[in-house]
Scaffold this motif. Structure first.
Motif, short mmCIF file in Angstrom:
data_model
loop_
_atom_site.label_atom_id
_atom_site.label_comp_id
_atom_site.label_asym_id
_atom_site.label_seq_id
_atom_site.Cartn_x
_atom_site.Cartn_y
_atom_site.Cartn_z
N UNK A 124 11.61 0.76 3.18
CA UNK A 124 11.47 1.79 2.15
C UNK A 124 11.10 1.18 0.80
N UNK A 125 11.64 0.00 0.51
CA UNK A 125 11.29 -0.66 -0.75
C UNK A 125 9.81 -1.05 -0.74
N UNK A 126 9.29 -1.46 0.42
CA UNK A 126 7.87 -1.79 0.52
C UNK A 126 7.01 -0.54 0.33
N UNK A 127 7.49 0.59 0.85
CA UNK A 127 6.78 1.86 0.68
C UNK A 127 6.65 2.19 -0.80
N UNK A 128 7.73 2.00 -1.56
CA UNK A 128 7.68 2.22 -3.01
C UNK A 128 6.78 1.18 -3.68
N UNK A 129 6.87 -0.07 -3.23
CA UNK A 129 6.03 -1.11 -3.79
C UNK A 129 4.55 -0.81 -3.60
N UNK A 130 4.21 -0.24 -2.45
CA UNK A 130 2.81 0.12 -2.19
C UNK A 130 2.36 1.26 -3.10
N UNK A 131 3.30 2.11 -3.51
CA UNK A 131 2.96 3.15 -4.49
C UNK A 131 2.66 2.52 -5.84
N UNK A 132 3.55 1.64 -6.31
CA UNK A 132 3.39 1.04 -7.64
C UNK A 132 2.11 0.21 -7.72
N UNK A 133 1.77 -0.48 -6.64
CA UNK A 133 0.60 -1.36 -6.66
C UNK A 133 -0.71 -0.60 -6.51
N UNK A 134 -0.61 0.66 -6.13
CA UNK A 134 -1.82 1.45 -5.92
C UNK A 134 -2.32 1.40 -4.49
N UNK A 135 -1.61 0.65 -3.64
CA UNK A 135 -2.08 0.48 -2.26
C UNK A 135 -2.07 1.81 -1.51
N UNK A 136 -1.04 2.64 -1.70
CA UNK A 136 -0.99 3.92 -1.00
C UNK A 136 -2.21 4.78 -1.36
N UNK A 137 -2.49 4.82 -2.64
CA UNK A 137 -3.63 5.62 -3.11
C UNK A 137 -4.95 5.05 -2.56
N UNK A 138 -5.08 3.74 -2.62
CA UNK A 138 -6.31 3.08 -2.19
C UNK A 138 -6.54 3.28 -0.68
N UNK A 139 -5.48 3.07 0.10
CA UNK A 139 -5.65 3.17 1.54
C UNK A 139 -5.84 4.61 2.00
N UNK A 140 -5.26 5.55 1.28
CA UNK A 140 -5.48 6.94 1.62
C UNK A 140 -6.95 7.31 1.47
N UNK A 141 -7.60 6.74 0.45
CA UNK A 141 -8.99 7.07 0.18
C UNK A 141 -9.97 6.25 1.02
N UNK A 142 -9.62 5.00 1.28
CA UNK A 142 -10.61 4.11 1.88
C UNK A 142 -10.15 3.47 3.19
N UNK A 143 -9.00 3.88 3.71
CA UNK A 143 -8.52 3.28 4.93
C UNK A 143 -7.73 2.01 4.66
N UNK A 144 -7.16 1.39 5.70
CA UNK A 144 -6.30 0.20 5.51
C UNK A 144 -7.02 -0.94 4.82
#
Length: 412
Positions: A340-360
């Motif tokens: 869960x902490x990694x999930x939050x970390x991926x939000x802060x780093x922008x990874x969630x947003x980036x991967x949602x738009x462009x894939x993994x």
């Protein structure tokens, strides 16, 4: 026949005008030279953030000035209340500091701290003065007998102070903390003989009760330290995990932090307990970055629909960043250490947003693409395909940033 000295007449006129100007000075103009001093030395500072080019600001201006004069008349004591105004065009740094995006915006600071919600009541002299009266009302119920504690609101947390006198410096600190948190807790005080049996002789005591039926938790820090008392009371009056409802969604949204939300079935209490335990044990250090919430998945069916989920998929966890919603991949892995902490970390780093738009991301470990398998390659990267993440739904429960509607005209 009497004669009048013209200089005396002129002097008298200036004296009268000066008195009138003092009585009808309107709201205090706030700028970078006096802002921090005024908010730091007054219990309540009620501010109109305006722009001269905005006709709604111009419509409100005379009412605001008249209200300031009325409030000044009702509460003349220094340090109690100031009604101020900020020209957001000339004071852009102050405007940015308080995230002002529409005009006029009315916000209140109490003891230097911004209230959670901006003012959205009726915009009249009577409404403004009544609002100030409510804000300056004593936040503490002084008990005549300890049995009165049983009359407290069962649904609201309580903090009880035991003091020898109301003049004790510890009581003044307690009152200041109570003023800041009176919307979140109910505050009571037992003074002198009323509460003497509840605390050591000659020593004051503050205790917290989550409900009437639960045991007291005593404060063990310094009652002479405002910071210590404030932090301790805040942590208990504003829990780490809160329930979001349609009644408080706007207030929570205004806090400006992303939501990490557990959506659960109405009768499901076990998932709430597990989620709360996880937050307290692994995520408490993230409380400055995110709001931890629980939500009734039946009441909030609309966000679930945006996530492509329904009641049968509960419980589940998602982040609402106020731009998009991101679903935690597998609720059953919630308690896997670090997940869960990694999930939050991926939000802060922008990874969630980036991967949602462009894939993994290229370094993500995924199964080989069909193209790679067809070519006999062991390439484990995936082809980036644009995706469309679900839009935030909770931001729509916040006030619009362009609230120039018929409702506003009625308020003004």
């Amino acid at each position: 026949m009497s004669t009048h000295n013209p200089f005396q007449i002129i002097l008298s006129i200036f004296i009268v005008l000066g008195r009138l100007r003092g009585c009808y000075a309107g709201a205090t103009q706030l700028d970078s030279s006096n802002f921090d001093d005024l908010i730091g030395n007054n219990e309540i500072v009620f501010i109109n953030f305006y722009a001269d080019w905005c006709r709604f600001s111009n419509m409100l201006a005379p009412t605001w000035d008249e209200s300031a004069d009325k409030v000044r008349e009702l509460f003349p004591e220094p340090g109690r209340v100031v009604m101020g105004k900020v020209d957001c065009d000339s004071e852009s740094s102050i405007s940015s500091r308080f995230h002002i995006t529409k005009y006029p915006t009315l916000k209140m600071l109490r003891n230097g701290q911004m209230a959670k919600r901006e003012y959205r009541g009726q915009r009249s002299v009577e409404a403004f003065t009544e609002f100030i009266k409510e804000q300056l009302a004593d936040p503490i119920t002084v008990l005549k007998d300890l049995s009165e504690i049983s009359n407290a609101d069962e649904k609201k947390r309580m903090v009880i102070g035991y003091f020898e006198t109301l003049e004790a410096p510890e009581y003044q600190i307690f009152k200041k903390v109570a003023t800041n948190l009176k919307e979140d807790c109910q505050f009571m005080a037992a003074v002198g003989d009323v509460g003497r049996a509840m605390h050591p002789a000659g020593q004051s005591l503050i205790a917290f009760k989550a409900s009437i039926s639960q045991e007291d938790e005593a404060f063990t820090g310094s009652l002479f330290s405002y910071d210590e008392v404030s932090i301790w009371v805040t942590e208990r009056c504003i829990p780490l995990v809160r329930e979001i409802t349609f009644q408080n969604a706007e207030e929570l949204t205004e806090e400006g932090l992303p939501f990490l939300i557990l959506f659960h079935a109405p009768e499901d209490t076990e998932s709430i307990k597990r989620y709360m335990k996880l937050v307290h044990s692994e995520l408490a250090d993230q409380k400055q970055n995110v709001n931890f919430l629980t939500a009734d998945g039946v009441q909030f069916a609309h966000p679930l629909h945006h996530l492509g989920k329904s009641k049968k998929d509960l419980p589940l966890i998602a982040i609402d960043s106020f731009r998009h919603m991101y679903l935690f991949p597998d609720y059953n892995e919630m308690e896997t250490p670090g997940k869960m902490k990694q999930f939050l970390g991926d939000l802060y780093s922008g990874k969630l947003h980036r991967e949602f738009h462009y894939g993994p991301d290229p370094d993500s470990t995924e199964a080989p693409t069909e193209e790679a398998q067809d070519a006999g390659s062991d390439d484990t990267t995936t082809t980036k395909r644009p995706t469309t993440p679900p839009e935030s739904t909770f931001k729509k429960l916040a006030p619009s940033k362009n609230r120039y509607t018929l409702l506003d005209r009625d308020e003004l």
